[in-house]
Design a protein around this motif. Structure first.
Motif, PDB file in Angstrom:
ATOM      1  N   ASP A 210       0.820  -1.217   0.000  1.00 30.63           N
ATOM      2  CA  ASP A 210       0.000   0.000   0.000  1.00 30.63           C
ATOM      3  C   ASP A 210       0.852   1.264   0.000  1.00 30.63           C
ATOM      4  OD1 ASP A 210       1.044  -0.171   2.539  1.00 30.63           O
ATOM      5  OD2 ASP A 210      -0.845   0.262   3.584  1.00 30.63           O
TER       6      ASP A 210
ATOM      7  N   ARG B 118       1.199   6.253   1.809  1.00 30.83           N
ATOM      8  CA  ARG B 118       0.901   4.910   2.307  1.00 30.83           C
ATOM      9  C   ARG B 118      -0.556   4.849   2.748  1.00 30.83           C
ATOM     10  NH1 ARG B 118       3.298   0.944   7.108  1.00 30.83           N
ATOM     11  NH2 ARG B 118       2.406  -0.933   6.133  1.00 30.83           N
ATOM     12  N   GLY B 119      -1.284   3.908   2.179  1.00 29.83           N
ATOM     13  CA  GLY B 119      -2.676   3.725   2.540  1.00 29.83           C
ATOM     14  C   GLY B 119      -3.496   4.982   2.351  1.00 29.83           C
TER      15      GLY B 119
END
Length: 220
Positions: free
Chosen positions: A131, A143-144
């Motif tokens: 991710d 990220r994410g």
């Protein structure tokens, strides 16, 4: 990205070096061709910013030797001569790109980054691991869905680890690729930077320590 700046006008050379460091690059600066060849003999550079008219070994000869050594270093040639013939001559020596003086610093940075994305193994401008995504053009890591607030060194370390594709990267290699020759080889900078990077990446951890080997990125 590790860059060697070869420019005999010291004020310009130091200015370029300072500006590129602010862009997150590791930069060594030399003022003549002989010193350039000495640096190239011991250090692997992604890009060499090379002025043609330098004292000592001429810039043309430095370029020829880089090409003859089958070096992975890309050469961005600089010169005050801006005619088409001079550009053709420079590219004919094996330079990868050519930028006449005076130039806009933003264009210099863009050209260096473009050349840096053309190593022996071509890397995409956007790197992905689970991710986690990293865009080398915009200097943005996510990220994410959460944008990460990374320092230039943290971003550069993350970029090196992601570019390795799961391969273990030693602390020595990170020191060589992310810091410049002014870095103390016994410094704890790598360990400290990795620790800060891990904290910013959050859970679950994606940067893993491989005992007595280095660091890698990916699943545990």
């Amino acid at each position: 990205m590790r860059v060697l700046v070869v420019e005999d006008f010291e004020i310009l050379a130091r200015t370029i070096g300072t500006g590129l460091r602010r862009e997150g690059m590791a930069v060594d600066v030399v003022l003549d061709g002989d010193d350039a060849l000495e640096h190239l003999a011991v250090t692997r550079y992604d890009v060499v910013v090379l002025d043609r008219d330098i004292p000592g070994t001429h810039g043309d000869e430095v370029c020829r030797r880089i090409v003859a050594a089958h070096s992975a270093s890309r050469v961005l040639m600089l010169t005050a001569a801006s005619t088409v013939k001079h550009r053709v001559d420079g590219l004919g020596l094996g330079a990868d790109d050519y930028l006449p003086k005076p130039f806009d610093f933003a264009e210099l940075v863009a050209r260096i980054r473009a050349l840096g994305r053309r190593p022996t193994t071509v890397l995409p401008p956007v790197l992905e691991s689970g991710d986690l995504t990293l865009d080398s053009n915009t200097r943005v890591a996510v990220r994410g869905g959460r944008r990460l607030d990374l320092s230039p060194k943290e971003f550069a370390v993350l970029e090196c680890l992601m570019a390795a594709g799961g391969r273990v990267v030693s602390a020595e290699e990170l020191l060589e690729r992310v810091w410049d020759e002014a870095a103390d080889p016994f410094t704890t900078a790598v360990k400290t930077t990795v620790r800060r990077l891990r904290a910013k990446l959050g859970e679950p951890p994606v940067v893993h320590t491989v005992r007595e080997a280095g660091y890698r990125i990916g699943a545990a």
